[in-house]
Design an enzyme around this catalytic site. Structure first.
Site, PDB file in Angstrom:
ATOM      1  N   THR A 426       0.817  -1.220   0.000  1.00 10.71           N
ATOM      2  CA  THR A 426       0.000   0.000   0.000  1.00 10.71           C
ATOM      3  C   THR A 426       0.852   1.273   0.000  1.00 10.71           C
ATOM      4  O   THR A 426       0.592   2.195  -0.774  1.00 10.71           O
ATOM      5  CB  THR A 426      -0.918  -0.006   1.254  1.00 10.71           C
ATOM      6  OG1 THR A 426      -1.652  -1.222   1.261  1.00 10.71           O
ATOM      7  CG2 THR A 426      -1.858   1.173   1.256  1.00 10.71           C
ATOM      8  N   GLU A 428       4.046   3.905  -0.464  1.00  9.29           N
ATOM      9  CA  GLU A 428       4.857   4.236  -1.657  1.00  9.29           C
ATOM     10  C   GLU A 428       4.120   3.871  -2.941  1.00  9.29           C
ATOM     11  O   GLU A 428       4.715   3.408  -3.910  1.00  9.29           O
ATOM     12  CB  GLU A 428       6.201   3.498  -1.609  1.00  9.29           C
ATOM     13  CG  GLU A 428       7.271   4.243  -0.874  1.00  9.29           C
ATOM     14  CD  GLU A 428       7.399   5.674  -1.342  1.00  9.29           C
ATOM     15  OE1 GLU A 428       7.617   5.892  -2.536  1.00  9.29           O
ATOM     16  OE2 GLU A 428       7.261   6.583  -0.498  1.00  9.29           O
TER      17      GLU A 428
HETATM   18  C1  LIG Z   1       2.086   1.233   7.309  1.00  8.43           C
HETATM   19  C2  LIG Z   1       1.859   2.465   6.490  1.00  8.43           C
HETATM   20  C3  LIG Z   1       2.799   3.486   6.534  1.00  8.43           C
HETATM   21  C4  LIG Z   1       2.586   4.665   5.822  1.00  8.43           C
HETATM   22  N1  LIG Z   1       3.503   5.695   5.932  1.00  8.43           N
HETATM   23  C5  LIG Z   1       3.226   6.876   5.327  1.00  8.43           C
HETATM   24  C6  LIG Z   1       4.107   8.001   5.486  1.00  8.43           C
HETATM   25  O1  LIG Z   1       5.163   7.899   6.136  1.00  8.43           O
HETATM   26  N2  LIG Z   1       3.767   9.182   4.922  1.00  8.43           N
HETATM   27  C7  LIG Z   1       2.622   9.324   4.182  1.00  8.43           C
HETATM   28  O2  LIG Z   1       2.368  10.424   3.704  1.00  8.43           O
HETATM   29  N3  LIG Z   1       1.776   8.283   3.988  1.00  8.43           N
HETATM   30  C8  LIG Z   1       2.044   7.070   4.542  1.00  8.43           C
HETATM   31  N4  LIG Z   1       1.200   6.003   4.368  1.00  8.43           N
HETATM   32  C9  LIG Z   1       0.003   6.173   3.540  1.00  8.43           C
HETATM   33  C10 LIG Z   1       0.112   5.490   2.190  1.00  8.43           C
HETATM   34  O3  LIG Z   1       1.023   6.171   1.386  1.00  8.43           O
HETATM   35  C11 LIG Z   1      -1.297   5.415   1.586  1.00  8.43           C
HETATM   36  O4  LIG Z   1      -2.038   4.515   2.380  1.00  8.43           O
HETATM   37  C12 LIG Z   1      -1.232   4.960   0.137  1.00  8.43           C
HETATM   38  O5  LIG Z   1      -0.755   5.986  -0.681  1.00  8.43           O
HETATM   39  C13 LIG Z   1      -2.624   4.502  -0.397  1.00  8.43           C
HETATM   40  O6  LIG Z   1      -3.545   5.492  -0.231  1.00  8.43           O
HETATM   41  P1  LIG Z   1      -4.934   5.221   0.519  1.00  8.43           P
HETATM   42  O7  LIG Z   1      -4.629   4.575   1.821  1.00  8.43           O
HETATM   43  O8  LIG Z   1      -5.676   6.488   0.546  1.00  8.43           O
HETATM   44  O9  LIG Z   1      -5.679   4.169  -0.375  1.00  8.43           O
HETATM   45  P2  LIG Z   1      -6.779   4.509  -1.470  1.00  8.43           P
HETATM   46  O10 LIG Z   1      -6.159   5.342  -2.529  1.00  8.43           O
HETATM   47  O11 LIG Z   1      -8.011   5.042  -0.835  1.00  8.43           O
HETATM   48  O12 LIG Z   1      -7.048   3.051  -2.017  1.00  8.43           O
HETATM   49  C14 LIG Z   1      -8.171   2.241  -1.606  1.00  8.43           C
HETATM   50  C15 LIG Z   1      -8.479   1.231  -2.707  1.00  8.43           C
HETATM   51  O13 LIG Z   1      -8.871   1.920  -3.894  1.00  8.43           O
HETATM   52  C16 LIG Z   1      -8.096   1.464  -5.006  1.00  8.43           C
HETATM   53  N5  LIG Z   1      -7.850   2.582  -5.928  1.00  8.43           N
HETATM   54  C17 LIG Z   1      -7.470   3.856  -5.608  1.00  8.43           C
HETATM   55  N6  LIG Z   1      -7.349   4.592  -6.717  1.00  8.43           N
HETATM   56  C18 LIG Z   1      -7.636   3.783  -7.776  1.00  8.43           C
HETATM   57  C19 LIG Z   1      -7.668   3.948  -9.186  1.00  8.43           C
HETATM   58  N7  LIG Z   1      -7.332   5.110  -9.754  1.00  8.43           N
HETATM   59  N8  LIG Z   1      -7.998   2.891  -9.954  1.00  8.43           N
HETATM   60  C20 LIG Z   1      -8.294   1.681  -9.393  1.00  8.43           C
HETATM   61  N9  LIG Z   1      -8.283   1.475  -8.067  1.00  8.43           N
HETATM   62  C21 LIG Z   1      -7.954   2.500  -7.262  1.00  8.43           C
HETATM   63  C22 LIG Z   1      -6.789   0.946  -4.400  1.00  8.43           C
HETATM   64  O14 LIG Z   1      -6.213  -0.051  -5.232  1.00  8.43           O
HETATM   65  C23 LIG Z   1      -7.273   0.366  -3.083  1.00  8.43           C
HETATM   66  O15 LIG Z   1      -7.736  -0.951  -3.330  1.00  8.43           O
HETATM   67  C24 LIG Z   1       1.410   4.816   5.039  1.00  8.43           C
HETATM   68  C25 LIG Z   1       0.488   3.758   4.968  1.00  8.43           C
HETATM   69  C26 LIG Z   1       0.708   2.601   5.683  1.00  8.43           C
HETATM   70  C27 LIG Z   1      -0.310   1.497   5.607  1.00  8.43           C
END
Ligand SMILES: Cc1cc2nc3c(=O)[nH]c(=O)nc-3n(C[C@H](O)[C@H](O)[C@H](O)COP(=O)(O)OP(=O)(O)OC[C@H]3O[C@@H](n4cnc5c(N)ncnc54)[C@H](O)[C@@H]3O)c2cc1C
Length: 675
Positions: A426, A428
């Site tokens: 998830t 990066e």
């Molecule tokens: C352990 C951990 C550490 C982290 N550390 C950091 C950090 O240090 N700094 C920071 O800023 N962030 C951090 N994050 C956040 C991380 O970068 C985000 O969780 C990641 O970018 C995914 O974004 P989201 O969680 O909003 O998922 P979402 O974008 O909401 O995704 C949810 C679902 O929707 C799907 N989806 C989204 N967009 C599309 C699309 N265009 N087409 C098809 N499917 C799609 C995805 O595949 C997924 O299944 C961390 C996350 C975790 C879990």
């Protein structure tokens, strides 16, 4: 490698059957003799230091675990300074400490963000403080409401020319920064991504260095709300990290804390682009993703090492005549589940080593202002990140199952390894979102090639990992010449079918998209197919890099031969798993598919006597593995028995709660009217 104990080696018999030089394999795995020696030294340093113990980690409360992480990070830093470790040594020491913490983000994201996006003056000001840990930094991009869609972030940085300051603000609940590691409790500073607004206009997302906590007493600065976002999946695992929440209430920072390498806001509030090209950011991205692919091979090899050693110790069922029981590693099903994972660990290791080279190459090209290969390098690293992390997460869980019930115990090390590893799918860049980006590049190339098939010999040729697509005329029609199972040992035969499959899948997608009312609709409708085409392309890259590795000089008796077998296993198990792709695109016949499977069975039998030695070549200490099942000496059962007694539940013989809840139940004299 063992780190203490001195018990008799229960795996000695397994080690004696190895048909290759394990030391030579250690060098091939690590990349050089020097790399083996440094890694070995750092691993032993950590394993012998009681502060770095982690055997009771999964039993600690969240508060205890976090404090333990702070202690380990500080102690690691002390040792790094005392021993005057080089950067390479320090990175390895932190790796072997093996506990996620704020330092990972400080070194892995905060410092690279300033290096990549800060001007020279900004680097001069901030980096020395970061290098000496006078400040601790994190990377605050993701918000409660938006992750993958970075352009949708809501935090604002509004320029106030009267004060020459930016005003950082979180206008909604969903604009709260949410997830950044190290933010919750440890960081004093963050690189914060926010919408830049000046002269009433929104210029989109930019990075800003913001101080969050007092450098005197660590309390949040006025207008800053900070906290931890709560417990995460598993015991121990990523719970050592203080992933945080952050809100700003009109917090002011000086104008020069905007990261200004690519664009600036002048004293008057004008937004101007610098003459530094935007593509420079690709360099940092390639670097970060290269480390993630390297981490995938580490996590996968740890899981495989545990499962292979334990499968050699574990015995179930005997021969019909009551003879000794069978080592579970001798079951063909165990081999067909486990050996492809062993081969994948090596495959990811070598593609990771190649990515290191790619990073140097991209950096040199950027310096020479040659941006021609960047979209391809970007797509290839995005795809490799996605495919290797997803496969590794699945593989760790498979290794847990391969260890039966004991694999489910925390002391096996596998539950924690899984819990700590899965978020790599998830962070990066979500793996699906990344693969869709790869498919855009593939689609563009396939479309271009379809239009220009006739002139392709003279026209613009695709480069790097998509170069094979230029061979479109051959690859669209070729038929595999494989006629016997052993023909599949030929790397050229493997490469051809993987290339043909990847290209045909990309071309099929491009053709189907061109039939849609609009390209956008076509993309959306066909995105599941695009995803599969992208996976096929990335698997081809991994197979190709493994084959190329085998063309190098690899010293040590038998080392190259073992790697050749693993390379064939890696490629052929993919072929077997994705047989539908290869058949439906007409790259191979059903018979050729069956021959590949036949060869796989033979290769598993050949790997079997080498299996334990092949995981020994990873050179992991028992401390780093953190698994009673994966112990070097294989003395599993006494260790399992001993570990159980460490559980806090076993501190008393009669459990807390007996008097209140168990005893009354046992002593009840209820008259049950219906009985
Ligand atoms: C352990 C951990 C550490 C982290 N550390 C950091 C950090 O240090 N700094 C920071 O800023 N962030 C951090 N994050 C956040 C991380 O970068 C985000 O969780 C990641 O970018 C995914 O974004 P989201 O969680 O909003 O998922 P979402 O974008 O909401 O995704 C949810 C679902 O929707 C799907 N989806 C989204 N967009 C599309 C699309 N265009 N087409 C098809 N499917 C799609 C995805 O595949 C997924 O299944 C961390 C996350 C975790 C879990």
């Amino acid at each position: 490698m063992a780190d203490g104990g001195g018990e008799p080696d229960q795996l000695a018999g397994e080690r004696a059957t190895a048909q290759f030089d394990v030391d030579g394999m250690k060098v091939a795995w690590a990349g050089s003799r020097h790399a083996v020696e440094v890694a070995d030294r750092m691993a032993r340093l950590v394993a012998s230091d009681p502060v770095f113990r982690k055997d009771t980690r999964t039993m600690l409360s969240r508060k205890e675990l976090f404090k333990d992480t702070l202690k380990k990070a500080a102690h690691a830093w002390k040792r790094i300074v005392e021993l005057r470790l080089t950067e390479e040594e320090a990175n390895l020491l932190r790796l072997y400490v093996d506990q996620p913490g704020y330092v990972d983000l400080h070194w892995g994201m905060f410092v690279p963000a300033i290096k990549g996006q800060g001007t020279e003056e900004q680097q001069k000001k901030w980096l020395p403080m970061a290098y000496k840990f006078q400040i601790i930094g994190c990377y605050a991009q993701t918000e409660l409401g938006h992750g993958s869609n970075v352009q949708g972030l809501e935090t604002t940085a509004t320029f106030d020319p009267s004060a020459d300051e930016f005003v950082m603000h979180s206008p909604t609940l969903t604009s709260s920064k949410w997830w950044p590691g190290g933010l919750g409790k440890a960081s004093t500073h963050a690189v914060v991504y926010a919408r830049l607004i000046t002269e009433g206009k929104d210029y989109g997302i930019h990075g800003f260095i913001v101080q969050l906590r007092s450098l005197d007493d660590h309390s949040p600065l006025p207008g800053v709300t900070l906290g931890d976002i709560g417990g995460k999946f598993g015991s121990g695992a990523y719970n050592s990290m203080d992933n945080g929440v952050l809100r700003f209430d009109h917090v002011r920072i000086p104008r020069d804390q905007m990261l200004m390498r690519l664009s600036q806001v002048t004293r008057e509030g004008k937004y101007v682009h610098s003459d530094v090209p935007k593509q420079l950011l690709y360099g940092t991205m390639v670097y970060v993703r290269q480390t993630i692919v390297a981490d995938a091979s580490k996590a996968l090899s740890r899981a495989v090492c545990i499962a292979v050693r334990y499968s050699a110790i574990r015995k179930q069922f005997g021969s019909q005549d009551g003879g000794p029981e069978t080592q579970v590693l001798n079951y063909k099903t165990q081999q067909s589940r486990l050996f492809p994972l062993l081969a994948s660990a090596y495959a990811y290791r070598f593609v990771g080593q190649w990515l290191k080279w790619l990073y140097t190459d991209v950096t040199q090209k950027l310096e020479a202002k040659d941006y021609s290969t960047l979209p391809e390098a970007h797509a290839c690293t995005a795809g490799l990140k996605s495919v290797t992390t997803s496969a590794t997460a699945d593989a760790i869980e498979e290794c847990r199952k391969l260890c039966g019930g004991h694999g489910y115990l925390n002391s096996s090390g596998l539950p924690e390894l899984f819990a700590v590893y899965v978020p790599a799918c998830t962070y990066e860049g979500d793996n699906v979102v990344l693969l869709l980006q790869v498919s855009v590049v593939l689609h563009l190339v396939a479309r271009f090639l379809m239009k220009t098939v006739a002139q392709v010999a003279t026209g613009k040729q695709p480069v790097g990992t998509i170069a094979y697509m230029g061979n479109i005329q051959h690859l669209m029609q070729c038929k595999s010449a494989v006629n016997t199972a052993e023909d599949w040992l030929n790397p050229a035969a493997i490469k051809e079918v993987f290339e043909a499959r990847a290209l045909r899948m990309a071309v099929n997608c491009a053709q189907n998209i061109s039939k849609a009312p609009s390209q956008e609709e076509g993309f959306s409708e066909l995105s599941p197919d695009l995803l599969e085409a992208a996976v096929a392309h990335v698997q081809l890259i991994i197979v190709t890099k493994f084959i190329e590795k085998l063309q190098e000089d690899i010293p040590g008796p038998g080392v190259k031969e073992q790697l050749q077998k693993l390379c064939s296993i890696y490629a052929l198990h993919l072929l077997h798993k994705h047989l539908g792709d290869f058949l439906s695109t007409g790259c191979i016949t059903a018979r050729q598919g069956a021959l590949a499977n036949e060869l796989l069975g033979k290769l598993y039998a050949q790997v079997r006597p080498n299996a334990v030695a092949l995981v020994d070549a990873f050179d992991y200490t028992d401390h780093y593995l953190g698994s009673v099942l994966g112990r070097y000496d294989g003395d599993v059962y006494p260790a399992l028995y001993e570990e159980a007694w460490k559980d806090p539940l076993n501190e008393t013989v009669v459990p807390d709660g007996y008097q209140e809840h168990l005893r009354p139940l046992l002593k009840q004299q209820l008259k049950l009217s219906r009985l």
